[in-house]
Design a protein around this motif. Structure first.
Motif, mmCIF file in Angstrom:
data_model
loop_
_atom_site.group_PDB
_atom_site.id
_atom_site.type_symbol
_atom_site.label_atom_id
_atom_site.label_comp_id
_atom_site.label_asym_id
_atom_site.label_seq_id
_atom_site.Cartn_x
_atom_site.Cartn_y
_atom_site.Cartn_z
ATOM 1 N N ILE A 197 0.826 -1.203 0.000
ATOM 2 C CA ILE A 197 0.000 0.000 0.000
ATOM 3 C C ILE A 197 0.861 1.254 0.000
ATOM 4 N N SER A 198 1.946 1.236 0.753
ATOM 5 C CA SER A 198 2.779 2.432 0.852
ATOM 6 C C SER A 198 4.230 2.072 1.131
ATOM 7 N N MET A 199 5.112 3.007 0.788
ATOM 8 C CA MET A 199 6.532 2.883 1.072
ATOM 9 C C MET A 199 7.079 4.275 1.369
ATOM 10 N N ASP A 200 8.063 4.313 2.237
ATOM 11 C CA ASP A 200 8.737 5.576 2.553
ATOM 12 C C ASP A 200 10.209 5.463 2.183
ATOM 13 N N PRO B 230 16.191 4.545 -9.209
ATOM 14 C CA PRO B 230 17.512 4.875 -8.656
ATOM 15 C C PRO B 230 17.530 6.298 -8.108
ATOM 16 N N ARG B 231 18.090 6.471 -6.960
ATOM 17 C CA ARG B 231 18.340 7.787 -6.401
ATOM 18 C C ARG B 231 17.097 8.685 -6.469
ATOM 19 N N VAL B 232 16.098 8.343 -5.690
ATOM 20 C CA VAL B 232 14.837 9.084 -5.757
ATOM 21 C C VAL B 232 15.006 10.500 -5.217
ATOM 22 N N SER B 233 14.111 11.361 -5.671
ATOM 23 C CA SER B 233 14.062 12.734 -5.184
ATOM 24 C C SER B 233 12.640 13.020 -4.692
ATOM 25 N N LEU B 234 12.456 14.183 -4.102
ATOM 26 C CA LEU B 234 11.131 14.547 -3.581
ATOM 27 C C LEU B 234 10.065 14.457 -4.673
ATOM 28 N N SER B 235 10.442 14.775 -5.897
ATOM 29 C CA SER B 235 9.486 14.775 -7.004
ATOM 30 C C SER B 235 9.040 13.379 -7.423
ATOM 31 N N ASP B 236 9.652 12.357 -6.872
ATOM 32 C CA ASP B 236 9.211 10.982 -7.145
ATOM 33 C C ASP B 236 8.090 10.551 -6.209
ATOM 34 N N THR B 237 7.731 11.388 -5.268
ATOM 35 C CA THR B 237 6.578 11.102 -4.409
ATOM 36 C C THR B 237 5.332 11.029 -5.271
ATOM 37 N N ALA B 238 4.713 9.854 -5.283
ATOM 38 C CA ALA B 238 3.596 9.601 -6.196
ATOM 39 C C ALA B 238 3.033 8.223 -5.873
ATOM 40 N N VAL B 239 1.967 7.872 -6.579
ATOM 41 C CA VAL B 239 1.427 6.513 -6.502
ATOM 42 C C VAL B 239 1.915 5.754 -7.729
ATOM 43 N N TYR B 240 2.376 4.543 -7.516
ATOM 44 C CA TYR B 240 2.906 3.706 -8.586
ATOM 45 C C TYR B 240 2.014 2.478 -8.752
ATOM 46 N N TYR B 241 1.602 2.260 -9.990
ATOM 47 C CA TYR B 241 0.712 1.144 -10.299
ATOM 48 C C TYR B 241 1.410 0.154 -11.218
ATOM 49 N N CYS B 242 1.247 -1.126 -10.939
ATOM 50 C CA CYS B 242 1.634 -2.117 -11.936
ATOM 51 C C CYS B 242 0.373 -2.548 -12.683
ATOM 52 N N LEU B 243 0.573 -2.909 -13.915
ATOM 53 C CA LEU B 243 -0.529 -3.298 -14.784
ATOM 54 C C LEU B 243 -0.123 -4.558 -15.517
ATOM 55 N N LEU C 207 4.322 6.043 -2.729
ATOM 56 C CA LEU C 207 5.715 6.267 -2.341
ATOM 57 C C LEU C 207 5.856 7.688 -1.820
ATOM 58 N N LYS C 208 6.416 7.797 -0.637
ATOM 59 C CA LYS C 208 6.690 9.107 -0.048
ATOM 60 C C LYS C 208 8.201 9.249 0.112
ATOM 61 N N VAL C 209 8.757 10.283 -0.511
ATOM 62 C CA VAL C 209 10.171 10.545 -0.417
ATOM 63 C C VAL C 209 10.388 11.791 0.438
#
Lengths: 111, 114
Positions: A8-11, A76-89, A107-109
């Motif tokens: 559901i979530s990751m930090d 790789p090397r996440v930044s604040l702007s990668d905070t988002a919801v990620y879906y697999c399909l 994902l919360k960065v």
């Protein structure tokens, strides 16, 4: 029809590598795996797609083991702007034409 | 860039009303899709269309119908809106041939049925 399961979530913190895994235990031979990213108030956006082994593009890598029952999106090397919801399909192309989205991983960065 | 536009960002309707959600894409894509997105459930496919006047049911077509009279336009119709159809509705399009082609999404329509 493949059912997909994601956390559901990751930090994470800026600069770290993030791996998000999706389980799709009954994936079919003709199914492809795609990952999308969604920011608030926007529609999802394509990140990467694969069928087996490893795929890499300029923003992410996708690892798919030989049995294809799961897949891992690696950022790789996440930044604040990668905070988002990620879906697999998981998408079926073998005549069934079915698409199954996972429920998404928030994902919360942080700094 | 592919652009997918949806007619409204926010919509409020009454129970029993007929509701039209419109989607337009500008890249000559063959496939178009309608999803609804609900907390904890992710995106669920309602209908998709792979050509003009062609449609296929997705996972949750009950209570919905669609229309594709022109290639660039795909409409979602709620014949008699109900409160359980309050949701975010997302339209998408993809190039064609395979349903797994990259989908390009619109910004969504937040529908509230009172």
């Amino acid at each position: 029809l493949a059912k997909t399961t994601q956390p559901i979530s990751m930090d994470s913190y800026e600069g770290q590598e993030v791996n998000i895994t999706c389980s799709h235990n009954n994936i079919a031979t003709n199914d492809y795996i795609t990952w999308y990213q969604q920011f608030p108030s926007q529609g999802p956006r394509f990140i990467i797609q694969g069928y087996k082994t490893k795929v890499t593009n300029e923003v992410a890598s996708l690892f798919i083991p030989a049995d294809r029952k799961s897949s891992t999106l690696s950022l790789p090397r996440v930044s604040l702007s990668d905070t988002a919801v990620y879906y697999c399909l998981v998408g079926e192309t073998g005549g069934g034409n079915k698409l199954t989205f996972g429920t998404g991983t928030q994902l919360k960065v942080e700094l | 860039d592919v652009k997918v536009t949806q007619s409204s960002r926010y919509l409020v309707k009454r129970t029993g009303e007929k509701v039209f959600l419109e989607c337009v894409q500008d890249m000559d894509h063959e496939n178009m899709f309608w999803y609804r997105q609900d907390p904890g459930l992710g995106l669920r496919l309602i209908y998709f269309s792979y050509d003009v006047k062609m449609k296929e049911k997705g996972d949750i077509p009950e209570g919905y119908s669609v229309s594709r009279e022109k290639k660039e336009r795909f409409s979602l119709i709620l014949e008699s809106a109900s409160t359980n159809q309050t949701s975010m509705y997302l339209c998408a399009s993809s190039l064609g041939q395979y349903i797994t082609d990259t989908q390009y999404f619109g910004p969504g329509t937040r529908l509230t049925v009172l």
